[in-house]
Design an enzyme around this catalytic site. Structure first.
Site, short mmCIF file in Angstrom:
data_model
loop_
_atom_site.label_atom_id
_atom_site.label_comp_id
_atom_site.label_asym_id
_atom_site.label_seq_id
_atom_site.Cartn_x
_atom_site.Cartn_y
_atom_site.Cartn_z
N TYR A 30 -15.17 -1.11 6.16
CA TYR A 30 -14.67 -2.37 5.59
C TYR A 30 -15.67 -2.94 4.60
O TYR A 30 -15.32 -3.30 3.47
CB TYR A 30 -14.41 -3.36 6.72
CG TYR A 30 -13.84 -4.68 6.26
CD1 TYR A 30 -12.50 -4.77 5.88
CD2 TYR A 30 -14.61 -5.83 6.20
CE1 TYR A 30 -11.96 -5.97 5.45
CE2 TYR A 30 -14.08 -7.03 5.78
CZ TYR A 30 -12.75 -7.10 5.41
OH TYR A 30 -12.22 -8.30 4.98
N SER B 63 -14.19 -9.75 -0.08
CA SER B 63 -14.73 -10.44 1.10
C SER B 63 -16.23 -10.65 0.89
O SER B 63 -16.86 -9.90 0.14
CB SER B 63 -14.53 -9.58 2.35
OG SER B 63 -15.28 -10.10 3.43
N1 LIG Z 1 -9.43 -13.57 7.45
C1 LIG Z 1 -10.65 -13.47 7.02
O1 LIG Z 1 -11.59 -14.04 7.58
C2 LIG Z 1 -10.92 -12.63 5.79
C3 LIG Z 1 -12.21 -12.71 5.23
C4 LIG Z 1 -12.49 -11.98 4.09
C5 LIG Z 1 -11.51 -11.20 3.50
N2 LIG Z 1 -10.27 -11.13 4.07
C6 LIG Z 1 -9.29 -10.29 3.39
O2 LIG Z 1 -8.09 -11.00 3.18
C7 LIG Z 1 -7.00 -10.10 3.07
C8 LIG Z 1 -5.89 -10.58 3.99
O3 LIG Z 1 -6.35 -10.55 5.33
P1 LIG Z 1 -5.92 -11.60 6.45
O4 LIG Z 1 -7.14 -12.11 7.10
O5 LIG Z 1 -4.92 -12.55 5.90
O6 LIG Z 1 -5.26 -10.58 7.50
P2 LIG Z 1 -3.86 -10.52 8.24
O7 LIG Z 1 -3.43 -11.86 8.69
O8 LIG Z 1 -4.02 -9.44 9.22
O9 LIG Z 1 -2.85 -10.07 7.07
C9 LIG Z 1 -2.88 -8.80 6.52
C10 LIG Z 1 -1.64 -8.62 5.67
O10 LIG Z 1 -1.68 -7.34 5.04
C11 LIG Z 1 -0.49 -6.62 5.37
N3 LIG Z 1 -0.81 -5.19 5.39
C12 LIG Z 1 -1.60 -4.52 6.26
N4 LIG Z 1 -1.62 -3.22 5.95
C13 LIG Z 1 -0.81 -3.06 4.86
C14 LIG Z 1 -0.41 -1.96 4.07
N5 LIG Z 1 -0.82 -0.71 4.35
N6 LIG Z 1 0.43 -2.18 3.02
C15 LIG Z 1 0.88 -3.43 2.75
N7 LIG Z 1 0.54 -4.50 3.46
C16 LIG Z 1 -0.31 -4.32 4.50
C17 LIG Z 1 -0.04 -7.21 6.71
O11 LIG Z 1 1.35 -7.05 6.99
P3 LIG Z 1 2.00 -5.71 7.67
O12 LIG Z 1 1.29 -5.51 8.97
O13 LIG Z 1 3.46 -6.05 7.78
O14 LIG Z 1 1.79 -4.60 6.70
C18 LIG Z 1 -0.35 -8.68 6.46
O15 LIG Z 1 0.65 -9.26 5.64
C19 LIG Z 1 -7.56 -8.72 3.43
O16 LIG Z 1 -7.82 -8.00 2.25
C20 LIG Z 1 -8.84 -9.05 4.15
O17 LIG Z 1 -9.79 -8.01 4.07
C21 LIG Z 1 -9.96 -11.83 5.19
#
Ligand SMILES: NC(=O)c1ccc[n+]([C@@H]2O[C@H](COP(=O)([O-])OP(=O)(O)OC[C@H]3O[C@@H](n4cnc5c(N)ncnc54)[C@H](OP(=O)(O)O)[C@@H]3O)[C@@H](O)[C@H]2O)c1
Length: 286
Positions: A179, A162
């Site tokens: 985080y 991130s």
């Molecule tokens: N969205 C943003 O703005 C943003 C920005 C920078 C970085 N990121 C990064 O992008 C990645 C994805 O995030 P997102 O924004 O797409 O969030 P999201 O929509 O909340 O998706 C998170 C995913 O991770 C899974 N997950 C959560 N805990 C888990 C665990 N213990 N084991 C396996 N799977 C798990 C969730 O499914 P379950 O609940 O079924 O496990 C879901 O599929 C993360 O690493 C996040 O830090 C996001």
């Protein structure tokens, strides 16, 4: 063609026949990436997250992309934060595939709370999934990633870090200390693994998304003044979109990205530079 000519452009971004695993693939950025991997030609894309039903639902949606895809999405629920969960994921994948070409270590979690009350348990939970879980996932998948990897066609690991790992995350009432620290840690882990795994013909790169509206970021988006305000502050005047993730992931995992190793690619429209916060390793912030 001469030595400096490219003679097969159509296959440069193709993932035809590749086998991929996406942790956190059931929604958000992981689902966008998985959809791109399938449409770029992957034969199998394993969708993993903790909730079985969420994985199955995502696979249904992805498999309905026919006729745009020739491969299939396969549900493989597992908890990436625990070593047993990671091993169970490897086992599930091994039943359906004898090797893995592409691993997206994307599952992540966040926690927002003020400094004085920031709980030990929350910090630990975030580090366990975002750093230890990523390391365990890559280590446990290394034998499958090595199976078909060659100098000419290396296997790929992409870590979802991130911009919070490059600049300052959220501070104040909803501060994301764990985080932000976890994302800086996983970026450096990626650089170390790039050098370790390069000779095994596996590249390791990180992506650093800015704000993308997902379940994880929606709360923070609201607290930060809403989507419109954040978009307005961005040099590109918008938030991230699925194609922004898709393009970078396909680049890094296709022949086009075969010599990119140990890189961290920001996908934030330049927002961090605009805030004057981007720090490069070894360079002082001026
Ligand atoms: N969205 C943003 O703005 C943003 C920005 C920078 C970085 N990121 C990064 O992008 C990645 C994805 O995030 P997102 O924004 O797409 O969030 P999201 O929509 O909340 O998706 C998170 C995913 O991770 C899974 N997950 C959560 N805990 C888990 C665990 N213990 N084991 C396996 N799977 C798990 C969730 O499914 P379950 O609940 O079924 O496990 C879901 O599929 C993360 O690493 C996040 O830090 C996001």
């Amino acid at each position: 063609m001469g030595d400096h000519q490219l003679d097969d452009f159509p296959s440069l971004f193709s993932l035809k026949g590749k086998v991929a695993v996406v942790t956190g693939g059931s929604r958000g950025l992981g689902l966008s990436a998985a959809s791109a991997l399938l449409q770029a030609g992957c034969s199998k894309v394993f969708i993993s997250s903790r909730k079985r039903s969420a994985c199955e639902d995502a696979c249904k949606v992805l498999n309905s992309l026919l006729p745009n895809i020739s491969g299939k999405a396969i549900s493989a629920p597992a908890d990436a934060a625990s070593i047993d969960g990671v091993r169970s994921l490897v086992e599930q994948v091994s039943k359906e595939a004898d090797h893995v070409d592409i691993l997206l270590a994307n599952a992540g979690a966040t926690w927002g709370e003020a400094f004085d009350t920031h709980p030990d348990s929350a910090f630990a939970k975030v580090m366990d999934l975002n750093v230890r879980g990523v390391f365990n996932t890559i280590r446990e998948f290394a034998p499958l990633l090595q199976k078909r990897a060659t100098v000419e066609d290396p296997s790929r690991v992409v870590i979802t870090a991130s911009v919070a790992g490059l600049g300052i995350g959220t501070i104040g009432k909803q501060a994301t200390f764990g985080y932000s620290a976890s994302k800086a840690a996983v970026l450096h882990l990626g650089r170390n693994l790039a050098v370790e795994l390069g000779p095994r013909h596996i590249t390791v790169n990180s992506i650093c998304p800015g704000f993308f509206p997902t379940k994880m970021s929606n709360g923070l988006l609201k607290l930060s003044g809403g989507a419109e305000k954040i978009a307005e502050a961005n040099p590109m005047k918008r938030l991230g979109r699925p194609e922004d993730i898709a393009g970078v992931v396909v680049y890094l995992t296709s022949r086009a990205g075969g010599h990119v190793n140990g890189a961290a690619i920001e996908i934030d429209g330049g927002a961090l530079w605009a805030r004057g916060e981007l720090m490069e390793p070894g360079k002082a912030k001026l």
